[in-house]
Design a protein around this motif. Structure first.
Motif, PDB file in Angstrom:
ATOM      1  N   LYS A 135      17.215   2.362  -4.380  1.00  0.00           N
ATOM      2  CA  LYS A 135      16.772   1.397  -3.365  1.00  0.00           C
ATOM      3  C   LYS A 135      17.070   1.913  -1.958  1.00  0.00           C
ATOM      4  CE  LYS A 135      17.352  -3.429  -1.937  1.00  0.00           C
ATOM      5  NZ  LYS A 135      18.048  -4.719  -2.247  1.00  0.00           N
ATOM      6  N   THR A 136      18.263   2.478  -1.747  1.00  0.00           N
ATOM      7  CA  THR A 136      18.636   2.959  -0.417  1.00  0.00           C
ATOM      8  C   THR A 136      17.846   4.199  -0.035  1.00  0.00           C
ATOM      9  OG1 THR A 136      20.865   2.067  -0.721  1.00  0.00           O
ATOM     10  CG2 THR A 136      20.570   3.677   1.047  1.00  0.00           C
ATOM     11  N   GLN A 137      17.686   5.137  -0.965  1.00  0.00           N
ATOM     12  CA  GLN A 137      16.875   6.319  -0.687  1.00  0.00           C
ATOM     13  C   GLN A 137      15.459   5.918  -0.296  1.00  0.00           C
ATOM     14  OE1 GLN A 137      17.138   8.575  -4.314  1.00  0.00           O
ATOM     15  NE2 GLN A 137      19.309   9.066  -4.042  1.00  0.00           N
ATOM     16  N   CYS A 138      14.910   4.939  -1.008  1.00  0.00           N
ATOM     17  CA  CYS A 138      13.564   4.474  -0.732  1.00  0.00           C
ATOM     18  C   CYS A 138      13.466   3.874   0.667  1.00  0.00           C
ATOM     19  CB  CYS A 138      13.146   3.449  -1.781  1.00  0.00           C
ATOM     20  SG  CYS A 138      11.451   2.868  -1.613  1.00  0.00           S
ATOM     21  N   ALA A 139      14.468   3.084   1.059  1.00  0.00           N
ATOM     22  CA  ALA A 139      14.450   2.444   2.379  1.00  0.00           C
ATOM     23  C   ALA A 139      14.482   3.481   3.500  1.00  0.00           C
ATOM     24  CB  ALA A 139      15.628   1.485   2.511  1.00  0.00           C
ATOM     25  N   PRO A 184       0.826  -1.206   0.000  1.00  0.00           N
ATOM     26  CA  PRO A 184       0.000   0.000   0.000  1.00  0.00           C
ATOM     27  C   PRO A 184       0.858   1.253   0.000  1.00  0.00           C
ATOM     28  CG  PRO A 184       0.081  -0.974   2.189  1.00  0.00           C
ATOM     29  CD  PRO A 184       0.761  -1.938   1.258  1.00  0.00           C
ATOM     30  N   GLU A 185       0.265   2.338  -0.444  1.00  0.00           N
ATOM     31  CA  GLU A 185       0.955   3.616  -0.425  1.00  0.00           C
ATOM     32  C   GLU A 185       1.138   4.091   1.004  1.00  0.00           C
ATOM     33  OE1 GLU A 185      -0.313   5.813  -4.600  1.00  0.00           O
ATOM     34  OE2 GLU A 185      -1.166   6.483  -2.689  1.00  0.00           O
ATOM     35  N   LEU A 186       2.299   4.687   1.272  1.00  0.00           N
ATOM     36  CA  LEU A 186       2.503   5.446   2.498  1.00  0.00           C
ATOM     37  C   LEU A 186       2.264   6.911   2.151  1.00  0.00           C
ATOM     38  CD1 LEU A 186       5.769   3.802   3.916  1.00  0.00           C
ATOM     39  CD2 LEU A 186       3.455   3.572   4.838  1.00  0.00           C
ATOM     40  N   THR A 187       1.564   7.635   3.006  1.00  0.00           N
ATOM     41  CA  THR A 187       1.243   9.027   2.731  1.00  0.00           C
ATOM     42  C   THR A 187       1.538   9.890   3.941  1.00  0.00           C
ATOM     43  OG1 THR A 187      -0.517   8.374   1.198  1.00  0.00           O
ATOM     44  CG2 THR A 187      -0.555  10.638   2.016  1.00  0.00           C
ATOM     45  N   VAL A 188       2.262  10.970   3.724  1.00  0.00           N
ATOM     46  CA  VAL A 188       2.483  12.005   4.728  1.00  0.00           C
ATOM     47  C   VAL A 188       2.255  13.338   4.017  1.00  0.00           C
ATOM     48  CG1 VAL A 188       4.094  13.113   6.314  1.00  0.00           C
ATOM     49  CG2 VAL A 188       4.147  10.628   6.041  1.00  0.00           C
ATOM     50  N   ARG A 203       5.423   4.492  -2.934  1.00  0.00           N
ATOM     51  CA  ARG A 203       5.234   3.079  -3.255  1.00  0.00           C
ATOM     52  C   ARG A 203       6.610   2.439  -3.210  1.00  0.00           C
ATOM     53  NH1 ARG A 203       0.112   1.934  -5.382  1.00  0.00           N
ATOM     54  NH2 ARG A 203       0.717  -0.188  -4.867  1.00  0.00           N
ATOM     55  N   SER A 204       6.907   1.802  -2.091  1.00  0.00           N
ATOM     56  CA  SER A 204       8.283   1.368  -1.844  1.00  0.00           C
ATOM     57  C   SER A 204       8.744   0.280  -2.807  1.00  0.00           C
ATOM     58  CB  SER A 204       8.432   0.876  -0.396  1.00  0.00           C
ATOM     59  OG  SER A 204       7.542  -0.195  -0.129  1.00  0.00           O
ATOM     60  N   ARG A 205       7.841  -0.596  -3.259  1.00  0.00           N
ATOM     61  CA  ARG A 205       8.278  -1.668  -4.153  1.00  0.00           C
ATOM     62  C   ARG A 205       8.531  -1.159  -5.552  1.00  0.00           C
ATOM     63  NH1 ARG A 205       4.768  -6.611  -4.235  1.00  0.00           N
ATOM     64  NH2 ARG A 205       6.585  -7.509  -5.226  1.00  0.00           N
ATOM     65  N   TRP A 206       8.049   0.053  -5.839  1.00  0.00           N
ATOM     66  CA  TRP A 206       8.334   0.662  -7.135  1.00  0.00           C
ATOM     67  C   TRP A 206       9.493   1.644  -7.049  1.00  0.00           C
ATOM     68  CZ3 TRP A 206       2.821   2.289  -9.171  1.00  0.00           C
ATOM     69  CH2 TRP A 206       2.031   1.136  -9.300  1.00  0.00           C
ATOM     70  N   PHE A 207      10.024   1.894  -5.831  1.00  0.00           N
ATOM     71  CA  PHE A 207      11.071   2.906  -5.628  1.00  0.00           C
ATOM     72  C   PHE A 207      10.622   4.243  -6.198  1.00  0.00           C
ATOM     73  CE2 PHE A 207      13.859  -1.029  -6.242  1.00  0.00           C
ATOM     74  CZ  PHE A 207      13.838  -1.337  -4.894  1.00  0.00           C
ATOM     75  N   GLN A 227      11.087   5.328   3.484  1.00  0.00           N
ATOM     76  CA  GLN A 227      10.037   4.444   3.980  1.00  0.00           C
ATOM     77  C   GLN A 227      10.017   4.418   5.508  1.00  0.00           C
ATOM     78  OE1 GLN A 227      10.627   0.250   3.203  1.00  0.00           O
ATOM     79  NE2 GLN A 227       8.426  -0.160   3.216  1.00  0.00           N
ATOM     80  N   LEU A 228      11.180   4.309   6.130  1.00  0.00           N
ATOM     81  CA  LEU A 228      11.253   4.280   7.588  1.00  0.00           C
ATOM     82  C   LEU A 228      10.733   5.579   8.186  1.00  0.00           C
ATOM     83  CD1 LEU A 228      12.090   2.726  10.114  1.00  0.00           C
ATOM     84  CD2 LEU A 228      14.383   3.689   9.864  1.00  0.00           C
ATOM     85  N   LEU A 229      11.113   6.706   7.599  1.00  0.00           N
ATOM     86  CA  LEU A 229      10.629   7.991   8.104  1.00  0.00           C
ATOM     87  C   LEU A 229       9.104   8.094   7.959  1.00  0.00           C
ATOM     88  CD1 LEU A 229      13.306  10.477   6.673  1.00  0.00           C
ATOM     89  CD2 LEU A 229      13.163   9.548   8.997  1.00  0.00           C
ATOM     90  N   MET A 230       8.577   7.666   6.803  1.00  0.00           N
ATOM     91  CA  MET A 230       7.141   7.807   6.551  1.00  0.00           C
ATOM     92  C   MET A 230       6.312   6.809   7.352  1.00  0.00           C
ATOM     93  SD  MET A 230       7.036   8.745   2.459  1.00  0.00           S
ATOM     94  CE  MET A 230       5.256   9.063   2.477  1.00  0.00           C
ATOM     95  N   GLN A 231       6.929   5.749   7.832  1.00  0.00           N
ATOM     96  CA  GLN A 231       6.232   4.822   8.719  1.00  0.00           C
ATOM     97  C   GLN A 231       6.119   5.377  10.138  1.00  0.00           C
ATOM     98  OE1 GLN A 231       8.676   1.333   8.153  1.00  0.00           O
ATOM     99  NE2 GLN A 231       7.293   0.461   6.610  1.00  0.00           N
ATOM    100  N   ASN A 232       6.844   6.474  10.398  1.00  0.00           N
ATOM    101  CA  ASN A 232       6.839   7.105  11.719  1.00  0.00           C
ATOM    102  C   ASN A 232       6.610   8.607  11.587  1.00  0.00           C
ATOM    103  OD1 ASN A 232       7.951   4.796  13.631  1.00  0.00           O
ATOM    104  ND2 ASN A 232       9.151   4.734  11.748  1.00  0.00           N
ATOM    105  N   PRO A 233       5.527   9.033  10.954  1.00  0.00           N
ATOM    106  CA  PRO A 233       5.331  10.468  10.690  1.00  0.00           C
ATOM    107  C   PRO A 233       5.221  11.269  11.988  1.00  0.00           C
ATOM    108  CG  PRO A 233       3.297   9.260  10.308  1.00  0.00           C
ATOM    109  CD  PRO A 233       4.370   8.235  10.511  1.00  0.00           C
ATOM    110  N   GLY A 234       5.952  12.393  12.028  1.00  0.00           N
ATOM    111  CA  GLY A 234       5.919  13.254  13.198  1.00  0.00           C
ATOM    112  C   GLY A 234       6.773  12.786  14.345  1.00  0.00           C
ATOM    113  N   ASN A 235       7.404  11.621  14.211  1.00  0.00           N
ATOM    114  CA  ASN A 235       8.256  11.076  15.271  1.00  0.00           C
ATOM    115  C   ASN A 235       9.716  11.080  14.833  1.00  0.00           C
ATOM    116  OD1 ASN A 235       6.052  10.342  17.043  1.00  0.00           O
ATOM    117  ND2 ASN A 235       5.635   8.649  15.643  1.00  0.00           N
ATOM    118  N   VAL A 236      10.612  11.371  15.778  1.00  0.00           N
ATOM    119  CA  VAL A 236      12.034  11.379  15.470  1.00  0.00           C
ATOM    120  C   VAL A 236      12.535   9.946  15.342  1.00  0.00           C
ATOM    121  CG1 VAL A 236      14.330  12.028  16.273  1.00  0.00           C
ATOM    122  CG2 VAL A 236      12.412  13.592  16.619  1.00  0.00           C
ATOM    123  N   VAL A 237      13.175   9.646  14.218  1.00  0.00           N
ATOM    124  CA  VAL A 237      13.820   8.343  13.998  1.00  0.00           C
ATOM    125  C   VAL A 237      15.313   8.543  14.208  1.00  0.00           C
ATOM    126  CG1 VAL A 237      14.201   6.457  12.384  1.00  0.00           C
ATOM    127  CG2 VAL A 237      12.031   7.713  12.336  1.00  0.00           C
TER     128      VAL A 237
END
Length: 247
Positions: free
Chosen positions: A155-159, A128-132, A138-142, A162-172
């Motif tokens: 691939k690395t930029q996407c990874a 699924p799309e991640l949205t912020v 779309r991580s599988r499409w890079f 993706q981690l940042l967008m899975q934690n929106p508003g939170n410091v990673v």
């Protein structure tokens, strides 16, 4: 390396103009227990997946592929393609619900994608799309999109994104990014994280206000861009971040 087949019992149809490449893929899949077919031997039965070389497809990308798809309604496609052809497929709306491999790839790569597509005997939908805010990924499409703008990613930029967008508003934290992107690889430290954050900032900031921010000495976060000068859209208060995305 052999990749065992999933629950799919129907054959995998391989459509490729290079007979040698077709034979290599079919041989590798058959050796791992997959059923395979080619256009000359396919008959009219149901197929689990169609593996289609989009780069050298005789009729070009979208029109020829559309005709092939009409002959296999409801069957997922695995497109073998290049970055240039991938962009054509995306622009034509060809890929949703399917999957792809960018050249160069091996027969084992094909088998891994097929196992994903035929898991539990059915096609598995794309991630699924991640949205912020106005940014989607779309991580599988890079591939990211901000408003009307497509943002191709490595691939690395996407990874990292993706981690940042899975934690929106939170410091990673930096160490979290290192462990996520380069697990078990020594020497991949904070400097690499800073480098890839700078790549992402350039690409994302080129299409709108800054979204990736730095908490100095700690890590990074992503959040929707402010709706007005100096205003945090999420809380309607003065933001702590300057225009460069730093505290």
């Amino acid at each position: 390396m052999t990749i065992p087949p999933a629950a799919a019992s129907a054959p995998v149809l391989i459509i490729h103009p290079d007979q040698g490449a077709t034979a290599d893929i079919a041989r590798a899949l058959a050796a791992a227990g997959w059923l395979t077919a080619t256009p000359g031997t396919a008959g009219h039965g149901k197929h689990a997946v169609v593996v289609l070389d989009a780069t050298h497809h005789a009729d070009g990308a979208a029109p020829g592929i559309a005709r092939v798809r009409q002959s296999a309604p409801g069957v997922p496609f695995l497109f073998l393609t290049t970055r240039e052809t991938l962009e054509d497929l995306l622009a034509g709306g060809t890929l949703p619900g399917d999957d792809y491999l960018l050249a160069p790839f091996t027969a084992a790569d094909v088998a891994l994608r097929l196992r994903w597509l035929t898991r539990n005997g059915t096609a598995v939908p794309s991630d699924p799309e991640l949205t912020v805010g106005d940014l989607t990924l779309r991580s599988r499409w890079f591939l990211a999109r901000r408003g009307p703008h497509q943002i191709p990613l490595t691939k690395t930029q996407c990874a990292v994104l993706q981690l940042l967008m899975q934690n929106p508003g939170n410091v990673v934290r930096k160490e979290e990014i290192v462990n996520h992107v380069w697990p078990g690889i020594p020497g991949r430290g904070g400097n690499n994280v800073e480098l890839y954050i700078s790549y992402l900032r350039r690409k994302i900031n080129a299409t709108g206000p800054p979204m990736i921010h730095t908490l100095r000495g700690v890590g990074y976060l992503i959040k929707p861009a402010p709706t007005g000068p100096g205003v945090d859209a999420a809380s309607n208060r003065k933001t702590m971040f300057d225009a460069g995305g730093h505290l």
